[in-house]
Design an enzyme around this catalytic site. Structure first.
Site, PDB file in Angstrom:
ATOM      1  N   SER A 130       0.766  -0.981   0.099  1.00 46.50           N
ATOM      2  CA  SER A 130      -0.117   0.000  -0.034  1.00 46.50           C
ATOM      3  C   SER A 130       0.991   1.347   0.021  1.00 46.50           C
ATOM      4  O   SER A 130       1.983   1.275   0.421  1.00 46.50           O
ATOM      5  CB  SER A 130      -0.688  -0.123   1.285  1.00 46.50           C
ATOM      6  OG  SER A 130      -1.583   1.317   1.395  1.00 46.50           O
ATOM      7  N   TYR A 143      -2.191  -0.800  10.475  1.00 52.72           N
ATOM      8  CA  TYR A 143      -2.288  -1.112   9.118  1.00 52.72           C
ATOM      9  C   TYR A 143      -0.945  -0.704   8.367  1.00 52.72           C
ATOM     10  O   TYR A 143      -0.055  -1.455   7.734  1.00 52.72           O
ATOM     11  CB  TYR A 143      -3.388  -0.457   8.390  1.00 52.72           C
ATOM     12  CG  TYR A 143      -3.502  -0.839   6.869  1.00 52.72           C
ATOM     13  CD1 TYR A 143      -4.048  -2.093   6.349  1.00 52.72           C
ATOM     14  CD2 TYR A 143      -3.076   0.066   6.020  1.00 52.72           C
ATOM     15  CE1 TYR A 143      -4.144  -2.354   5.110  1.00 52.72           C
ATOM     16  CE2 TYR A 143      -3.381  -0.171   4.550  1.00 52.72           C
ATOM     17  CZ  TYR A 143      -3.812  -1.491   4.110  1.00 52.72           C
ATOM     18  OH  TYR A 143      -3.853  -1.570   2.761  1.00 52.72           O
TER      19      TYR A 143
HETATM   20  N1  LIG Z   1      -8.815  -1.166  -1.532  1.00 53.71           N
HETATM   21  C1  LIG Z   1      -7.795  -0.192  -1.055  1.00 53.71           C
HETATM   22  O1  LIG Z   1      -8.054   1.047  -0.679  1.00 53.71           O
HETATM   23  C2  LIG Z   1      -6.230  -0.655  -1.067  1.00 53.71           C
HETATM   24  C3  LIG Z   1      -5.487   0.203  -1.268  1.00 53.71           C
HETATM   25  C4  LIG Z   1      -4.093  -0.168  -0.987  1.00 53.71           C
HETATM   26  C5  LIG Z   1      -3.810  -1.444  -0.792  1.00 53.71           C
HETATM   27  N2  LIG Z   1      -4.731  -2.477  -0.540  1.00 53.71           N
HETATM   28  C6  LIG Z   1      -4.278  -3.652  -0.327  1.00 53.71           C
HETATM   29  O2  LIG Z   1      -5.052  -4.631  -1.462  1.00 53.71           O
HETATM   30  C7  LIG Z   1      -5.270  -6.103  -0.944  1.00 53.71           C
HETATM   31  C8  LIG Z   1      -6.679  -6.428  -1.442  1.00 53.71           C
HETATM   32  O3  LIG Z   1      -7.678  -5.422  -0.854  1.00 53.71           O
HETATM   33  P1  LIG Z   1      -9.109  -5.045  -1.123  1.00 53.71           P
HETATM   34  O4  LIG Z   1      -9.438  -3.845  -1.303  1.00 53.71           O
HETATM   35  O5  LIG Z   1      -9.340  -6.076  -2.409  1.00 53.71           O
HETATM   36  O6  LIG Z   1      -9.940  -5.654   0.020  1.00 53.71           O
HETATM   37  P2  LIG Z   1     -11.191  -6.351   0.085  1.00 53.71           P
HETATM   38  O7  LIG Z   1     -12.080  -6.237  -0.870  1.00 53.71           O
HETATM   39  O8  LIG Z   1     -11.615  -6.215   1.494  1.00 53.71           O
HETATM   40  O9  LIG Z   1     -10.635  -8.134   0.063  1.00 53.71           O
HETATM   41  C9  LIG Z   1      -9.994  -8.779   1.035  1.00 53.71           C
HETATM   42  C10 LIG Z   1      -9.837 -10.259   0.670  1.00 53.71           C
HETATM   43  O10 LIG Z   1      -8.855 -10.923   1.546  1.00 53.71           O
HETATM   44  C11 LIG Z   1      -9.445 -11.976   2.031  1.00 53.71           C
HETATM   45  N3  LIG Z   1      -8.972 -12.272   3.385  1.00 53.71           N
HETATM   46  C12 LIG Z   1      -9.178 -11.495   4.476  1.00 53.71           C
HETATM   47  N4  LIG Z   1      -8.636 -12.434   5.640  1.00 53.71           N
HETATM   48  C13 LIG Z   1      -8.144 -13.378   5.261  1.00 53.71           C
HETATM   49  C14 LIG Z   1      -7.552 -14.506   5.937  1.00 53.71           C
HETATM   50  N5  LIG Z   1      -7.637 -14.598   7.059  1.00 53.71           N
HETATM   51  N6  LIG Z   1      -7.561 -15.745   5.059  1.00 53.71           N
HETATM   52  C15 LIG Z   1      -7.836 -15.883   3.753  1.00 53.71           C
HETATM   53  N7  LIG Z   1      -8.422 -14.796   3.359  1.00 53.71           N
HETATM   54  C16 LIG Z   1      -8.553 -13.665   3.622  1.00 53.71           C
HETATM   55  C17 LIG Z   1     -10.996 -11.836   1.825  1.00 53.71           C
HETATM   56  O11 LIG Z   1     -11.537 -12.976   1.723  1.00 53.71           O
HETATM   57  P3  LIG Z   1     -12.592 -13.817   2.767  1.00 53.71           P
HETATM   58  O12 LIG Z   1     -12.986 -12.495   3.944  1.00 53.71           O
HETATM   59  O13 LIG Z   1     -13.591 -14.354   2.114  1.00 53.71           O
HETATM   60  O14 LIG Z   1     -11.569 -14.478   3.527  1.00 53.71           O
HETATM   61  C18 LIG Z   1     -11.139 -11.191   0.640  1.00 53.71           C
HETATM   62  O15 LIG Z   1     -10.856 -11.834  -0.724  1.00 53.71           O
HETATM   63  C19 LIG Z   1      -5.161  -6.094   0.632  1.00 53.71           C
HETATM   64  O16 LIG Z   1      -3.831  -6.430   0.936  1.00 53.71           O
HETATM   65  C20 LIG Z   1      -5.229  -4.433   0.822  1.00 53.71           C
HETATM   66  O17 LIG Z   1      -4.414  -4.050   2.037  1.00 53.71           O
HETATM   67  C21 LIG Z   1      -5.953  -1.969  -0.808  1.00 53.71           C
END
Ligand SMILES: NC(=O)c1ccc[n+]([C@@H]2O[C@H](COP(=O)([O-])OP(=O)(O)OC[C@H]3O[C@@H](n4cnc5c(N)ncnc54)[C@H](OP(=O)(O)O)[C@@H]3O)[C@@H](O)[C@H]2O)c1
Length: 261
Positions: A130, A143
């Site tokens: 991030s 975070y």
């Molecule tokens: N969206 C943003 O603004 C943003 C910005 C910078 C970086 N990121 C990073 O990008 C990545 C993806 O984020 P996103 O925005 O797509 O978030 P999201 O929509 O909330 O998706 C998170 C995913 O992680 C899985 N997950 C969470 N805990 C888990 C566990 N214990 N075991 C297995 N799977 C798990 C969830 O699936 P289940 O809950 O079904 O297990 C879901 O598929 C993350 O690393 C986040 O920190 C996001």
């Protein structure tokens, strides 16, 4: 590009779904993982024969074992699963779960899969960090700690594996339009004038980094400039964030819920 065989964690999330689609469209085979079996199976059906679902909790040893058993053919691991909990550190009850999910679990999953990856002639590990893995930001202390750690892990492991066939890459999205961001976060980002990308934009960057193998990708302007300024002149960024602090604290106190960047 040669078709890869990829394990994608967090496949059911916003960035995960878009990335799974983009990878399959680019001709790769993808093992989708997350904890929600139904969501995974549905996604696998939508993506067709190049996608397969294996449900697992990456925070448990049994979940990581299940993935290691199912993934003896992979040449690429994308550590994308992550969680966040926006709010003030005094009130943060998710220190362990955030550090475990965002840092410890990807490290241990990587360790479990390295023996397989090392047998490939061209293997990749891509860690999704991030902007907040480079800039300490109020309201995101835990975070930030987890993503700073993931960035350090990526850099050290890439250097440790420099004489092997495994490359380790880091991709840092800025705010992205997914469910990880609550309404509180979205409103705060609007008020602060922070840019938000679509999940498809991030997915395209992931596919592109996979193709060219570049070690670091910071998505979005001016965020990638702020990352550099913060590395060289952290007090300048600190002063600027201090001006935003009343707004951030207002949202952090009003939300005390979950969201991220
Ligand atoms: N969206 C943003 O603004 C943003 C910005 C910078 C970086 N990121 C990073 O990008 C990545 C993806 O984020 P996103 O925005 O797509 O978030 P999201 O929509 O909330 O998706 C998170 C995913 O992680 C899985 N997950 C969470 N805990 C888990 C566990 N214990 N075991 C297995 N799977 C798990 C969830 O699936 P289940 O809950 O079904 O297990 C879901 O598929 C993350 O690393 C986040 O920190 C996001």
């Amino acid at each position: 590009m040669t078709a890869r065989h990829i394990l994608l964690t967090g496949a059911t999330g916003g960035i995960g779904r878009a990335t799974a689609r983009a990878l399959v469209d680019a001709g790769h085979r993808v093992i989708l993982t997350g904890r929600n079996e139904n969501a995974l199976q549905q996604l696998a059906r939508q993506l067709g024969e190049r996608a397969r679902a294996v449900s697992a909790d990456i925070c448990s040893a049994s979940g990581r074992d299940a993935l290691a058993k199912a993934c003896h053919e992979i040449d690429t691991l994308i550590n994308n699963a992550g969680i966040n909990d926006f709010g003030l550190f005094d009130d943060c009850h998710s220190v362990e779960s955030q550090i475990t999910t965002n840092l410890v679990a990807p490290m241990l999953l990587t360790q479990a899969l390295l023996p397989v990856l090392k047998t490939r002639t061209d293997a990749r590990i891509i860690n999704i960090g991030s902007t907040l893995g480079s800039i300490g930001y109020p309201g995101y202390t835990t975070y930030c700690a987890s993503k700073f750690g993931l960035r350090g892990f990526t850099e050290a492991l890439e250097r440790e594996l420099a004489d092997t066939s495994v490359r380790v890459q880091y991709i840092a999205p800025r705010a992205t339009d997914t469910d990880i961001n609550t309404d509180t976060i979205r409103q705060m980002n609007n008020e602060l004038g922070s840019h938000t990308d679509s999940a498809e934009t991030v997915a395209a960057s992931i596919v592109s980094a996979l193709e060219d193998g570049r070690p670091r990708t910071y998505i979005g302007w001016p965020e990638k400039l702020f990352v550099r300024i913060n590395a060289l002149l952290p007090d300048v960024v600190g002063s600027s964030l201090k001006k935003q602090l009343p707004i951030i604290k207002r949202y952090a106190r009003s939300g005390q819920s979950h969201g991220s960047r």
